[in-house]
Design a protein around this motif. Structure first.
Motif, PDB file in Angstrom:
ATOM      1  N   ARG A 141       1.069  -1.403   0.635  1.00  0.00           N
ATOM      2  CA  ARG A 141       0.061  -0.328  -0.224  1.00  0.00           C
ATOM      3  C   ARG A 141       0.482   1.262   0.036  1.00  0.00           C
ATOM      4  O   ARG A 141       0.421   2.368  -0.516  1.00  0.00           O
ATOM      5  CB  ARG A 141      -0.795   0.173   1.284  1.00  0.00           C
ATOM      6  CG  ARG A 141      -1.954   1.113   0.953  1.00  0.00           C
ATOM      7  CD  ARG A 141      -3.400   0.795   2.154  1.00  0.00           C
ATOM      8  NE  ARG A 141      -3.947   2.017   2.188  1.00  0.00           N
ATOM      9  CZ  ARG A 141      -3.923   3.130   3.210  1.00  0.00           C
ATOM     10  NH1 ARG A 141      -2.774   3.186   3.586  1.00  0.00           N
ATOM     11  NH2 ARG A 141      -4.826   4.344   2.518  1.00  0.00           N
ATOM     12  N   LEU A 142       1.644   1.280   0.519  1.00  0.00           N
ATOM     13  CA  LEU A 142       2.656   2.493   0.662  1.00  0.00           C
ATOM     14  C   LEU A 142       3.743   2.171  -0.418  1.00  0.00           C
ATOM     15  O   LEU A 142       3.830   3.614  -0.942  1.00  0.00           O
ATOM     16  CB  LEU A 142       3.574   2.734   1.905  1.00  0.00           C
ATOM     17  CG  LEU A 142       3.198   2.408   3.099  1.00  0.00           C
ATOM     18  CD1 LEU A 142       4.384   2.554   4.906  1.00  0.00           C
ATOM     19  CD2 LEU A 142       2.354   3.232   3.781  1.00  0.00           C
ATOM     20  N   GLY A 143       3.862   1.447  -0.687  1.00  0.00           N
ATOM     21  CA  GLY A 143       4.675   1.484  -2.731  1.00  0.00           C
ATOM     22  C   GLY A 143       4.001   2.566  -3.106  1.00  0.00           C
ATOM     23  O   GLY A 143       4.207   2.898  -4.449  1.00  0.00           O
ATOM     24  N   MET A 144       2.435   2.288  -3.301  1.00  0.00           N
ATOM     25  CA  MET A 144       1.128   2.760  -4.260  1.00  0.00           C
ATOM     26  C   MET A 144       1.243   4.073  -4.188  1.00  0.00           C
ATOM     27  O   MET A 144       1.220   4.439  -5.412  1.00  0.00           O
ATOM     28  CB  MET A 144       0.061   1.925  -4.203  1.00  0.00           C
ATOM     29  CG  MET A 144       0.542   0.290  -4.268  1.00  0.00           C
ATOM     30  SD  MET A 144      -1.161  -0.722  -4.784  1.00  0.00           S
ATOM     31  CE  MET A 144      -2.280   0.226  -6.392  1.00  0.00           C
ATOM     32  N   ILE A 145       1.059   4.287  -2.646  1.00  0.00           N
ATOM     33  CA  ILE A 145       1.282   5.680  -2.313  1.00  0.00           C
ATOM     34  C   ILE A 145       1.874   6.536  -2.784  1.00  0.00           C
ATOM     35  O   ILE A 145       1.880   7.433  -3.871  1.00  0.00           O
ATOM     36  CB  ILE A 145       1.037   5.361  -0.958  1.00  0.00           C
ATOM     37  CG1 ILE A 145      -0.466   5.394  -0.543  1.00  0.00           C
ATOM     38  CG2 ILE A 145       0.574   7.170  -0.760  1.00  0.00           C
ATOM     39  CD1 ILE A 145      -0.779   5.236   1.069  1.00  0.00           C
ATOM     40  N   GLU A 146       3.476   6.156  -2.774  1.00  0.00           N
ATOM     41  CA  GLU A 146       4.374   6.582  -3.269  1.00  0.00           C
ATOM     42  C   GLU A 146       4.797   7.132  -4.964  1.00  0.00           C
ATOM     43  O   GLU A 146       4.733   8.023  -4.958  1.00  0.00           O
ATOM     44  CB  GLU A 146       5.726   5.596  -2.931  1.00  0.00           C
ATOM     45  CG  GLU A 146       5.704   6.029  -1.417  1.00  0.00           C
ATOM     46  CD  GLU A 146       7.102   5.495  -1.076  1.00  0.00           C
ATOM     47  OE1 GLU A 146       7.901   4.334  -2.193  1.00  0.00           O
ATOM     48  OE2 GLU A 146       7.649   5.134   0.511  1.00  0.00           O
ATOM     49  N   GLU A 147       4.074   5.931  -5.485  1.00  0.00           N
ATOM     50  CA  GLU A 147       4.193   6.117  -6.522  1.00  0.00           C
ATOM     51  C   GLU A 147       2.887   7.422  -7.184  1.00  0.00           C
ATOM     52  O   GLU A 147       3.055   7.489  -8.268  1.00  0.00           O
ATOM     53  CB  GLU A 147       4.318   4.758  -7.195  1.00  0.00           C
ATOM     54  CG  GLU A 147       4.659   3.734  -7.169  1.00  0.00           C
ATOM     55  CD  GLU A 147       4.676   2.254  -7.808  1.00  0.00           C
ATOM     56  OE1 GLU A 147       3.659   2.279  -9.047  1.00  0.00           O
ATOM     57  OE2 GLU A 147       5.541   1.431  -8.135  1.00  0.00           O
ATOM     58  N   GLN A 148       1.853   6.632  -6.611  1.00  0.00           N
ATOM     59  CA  GLN A 148       0.650   7.796  -7.116  1.00  0.00           C
ATOM     60  C   GLN A 148       0.764   9.223  -6.831  1.00  0.00           C
ATOM     61  O   GLN A 148       0.419  10.258  -7.085  1.00  0.00           O
ATOM     62  CB  GLN A 148      -0.361   6.925  -6.127  1.00  0.00           C
ATOM     63  CG  GLN A 148      -0.793   5.949  -7.228  1.00  0.00           C
ATOM     64  CD  GLN A 148      -2.188   5.121  -6.000  1.00  0.00           C
ATOM     65  OE1 GLN A 148      -2.248   5.276  -5.167  1.00  0.00           O
ATOM     66  NE2 GLN A 148      -3.703   5.121  -6.888  1.00  0.00           N
ATOM     67  N   LEU A 149       1.734   9.840  -5.759  1.00  0.00           N
ATOM     68  CA  LEU A 149       1.899  10.981  -5.055  1.00  0.00           C
ATOM     69  C   LEU A 149       2.386  12.034  -6.353  1.00  0.00           C
ATOM     70  O   LEU A 149       1.340  12.537  -6.262  1.00  0.00           O
ATOM     71  CB  LEU A 149       2.285  10.868  -3.885  1.00  0.00           C
ATOM     72  CG  LEU A 149       2.861  11.556  -3.237  1.00  0.00           C
ATOM     73  CD1 LEU A 149       1.269  12.600  -2.433  1.00  0.00           C
ATOM     74  CD2 LEU A 149       3.845  12.060  -1.828  1.00  0.00           C
ATOM     75  N   PRO A 150       4.032  11.951  -6.424  1.00  0.00           N
ATOM     76  CA  PRO A 150       3.415  12.399  -7.572  1.00  0.00           C
ATOM     77  C   PRO A 150       2.783  12.815  -8.907  1.00  0.00           C
ATOM     78  O   PRO A 150       2.406  14.092  -9.016  1.00  0.00           O
ATOM     79  CB  PRO A 150       5.227  12.234  -8.761  1.00  0.00           C
ATOM     80  CG  PRO A 150       5.458  11.124  -7.573  1.00  0.00           C
ATOM     81  CD  PRO A 150       4.527  10.738  -7.112  1.00  0.00           C
ATOM     82  N   ASP A 151       1.713  12.296  -9.131  1.00  0.00           N
ATOM     83  CA  ASP A 151       0.945  12.966 -10.112  1.00  0.00           C
ATOM     84  C   ASP A 151      -0.221  12.928  -9.493  1.00  0.00           C
ATOM     85  O   ASP A 151      -0.555  14.226 -10.199  1.00  0.00           O
ATOM     86  CB  ASP A 151       0.431  11.574 -10.526  1.00  0.00           C
ATOM     87  CG  ASP A 151       1.324  10.509 -11.570  1.00  0.00           C
ATOM     88  OD1 ASP A 151       2.603  10.867 -12.450  1.00  0.00           O
ATOM     89  OD2 ASP A 151       1.265   8.855 -11.768  1.00  0.00           O
ATOM     90  N   ALA A 152      -0.125  13.114  -8.066  1.00  0.00           N
ATOM     91  CA  ALA A 152      -2.026  13.548  -7.470  1.00  0.00           C
ATOM     92  C   ALA A 152      -1.094  14.934  -7.185  1.00  0.00           C
ATOM     93  O   ALA A 152      -1.857  16.076  -7.609  1.00  0.00           O
ATOM     94  CB  ALA A 152      -2.139  12.873  -6.198  1.00  0.00           C
TER      95      ALA A 152
END
Length: 320
Positions: A141-152
């Motif tokens: 879950r944390l890995g997915m959030i890290e990948e999504q954060l720049p796009d967000a």
């Protein structure tokens, strides 16, 4: 060679599959991290009121930290919070007890070990299996959030540049991106709609998830609220920094992969050699098995292998 270690391994894998299956049966596939569904929007579309959705998500995100006072559960609380496990602490402890009982039954049927050994191994498999399952959920879950954060963040920048207020930019992110980040930002959007400060909500989320990039975002928003400035430009620069850190992190992970696998191989090789020797010559250790130093030597070798794994992990754990 005894088949008991293989049975222990199969029981451990069965525990993981059982817990995952129970989780999906109870809470549905929409809660799975493999789903692209925005769970918050899905609950809203089903007719659930906004305050009920907010209460449900906040409960899942915070319930485990409130149970830190429970003996031994404090070891699991931090991981369960980061994973946003929907099971309550009481349910997780009941699952530990249940799978420990099933593991005991399985070892009673499949092995001939003594009752105290079966009891100890069943507790270790039950507790360890649930801990491993929760840890893997949290890491993923944390890995997915890290990948999504720049796009967000870039989506927020575009929203700010066309004239939307920051609270609206947060709401747009909660609707346009996928979970798990969508539900996290959805909670912030709902809390801000009920009057909570956005900077404070971002700070709480960064502390709960223990992510440095989210702390950067919370600090940037808080400073802009207090001192003013062009928030869109600040967030655009932050997005570039996060992407650069992410690329550096992946490069470091690629460079240290050889050392990490070398440590794992060096620690696993004696065990593999032991299995091969016992398969090839089951009586190979009969001469020394009854020696008084045989059992202490086995413990010493196990401790040294564990130290080797720990040292290699520390040497390759480079903070970015």
């Amino acid at each position: 060679m005894s088949a008991e270690p293989i049975i222990y391994g199969l029981i451990f894998i069965g525990v993981l599959v059982l817990v995952e299956g129970l989780y999906l049966v109870v809470f549905g596939k929409s809660i799975s991290l493999n789903s692209r569904v925005n769970r918050r929007l899905e609950m809203l579309n089903k007719g659930t009121s906004r305050d009920e959705v907010l209460e449900t998500l906040r409960k899942e995100m915070q319930q485990h930290m409130k149970a830190r006072s429970i003996p031994l559960y404090s070891l699991l609380a931090d991981k369960a919070q980061k994973a946003a496990i929907a099971f309550t602490p009481q349910q997780l402890m009941m699952i530990m007890a249940g799978v420990s009982g099933l593991a005991f039954v399985g070892m009673t049927i499949g092995t001939e070990t003594e009752v105290p050994v079966r009891a100890l191994m069943s507790v270790a498999i039950g507790v360890g299996g649930v801990y491993f399952w929760v840890s893997s959920k949290a890491k993923k879950r944390l890995g997915m959030i890290e990948e999504q954060l720049p796009d967000a963040i870039e989506l927020m920048v575009r929203s700010l540049r066309v004239g939307h207020p920051f609270s609206s930019a947060i709401s747009i992110v909660s609707k346009e991106v996928a979970d798990p980040l969508a539900s996290e930002f959805g909670v912030i959007a709902d809390e801000s709609a009920y009057g909570r400060d956005v900077g404070e909500a971002l700070k709480d989320m960064s502390e709960r998830l223990d992510m440095q990039d989210l702390r950067f975002l919370a600090v940037a928003v808080t400073i802009q609220q207090q001192s003013g400035g062009n928030l869109a430009e600040i967030l655009a620069g932050l997005s570039k920094v996060i992407r650069a850190r992410f690329r550096l992190f992946r490069r470091v992970r690629a460079i240290t992969a050889e050392a990490q696998w070398s440590g794992k191989f060096l620690s696993a090789f004696p065990l593999i050699a032991l299995v091969v020797i016992n398969v090839g010559d089951p009586n190979y250790y009969d001469v020394v098995r009854d020696h008084e130093y045989f059992i202490p030597a086995c413990f010493f070798v196990g401790i040294m292998l564990s130290i080797n794994l720990y040292v290699m992990r520390v040497l390759t754990d480079i903070k970015v």
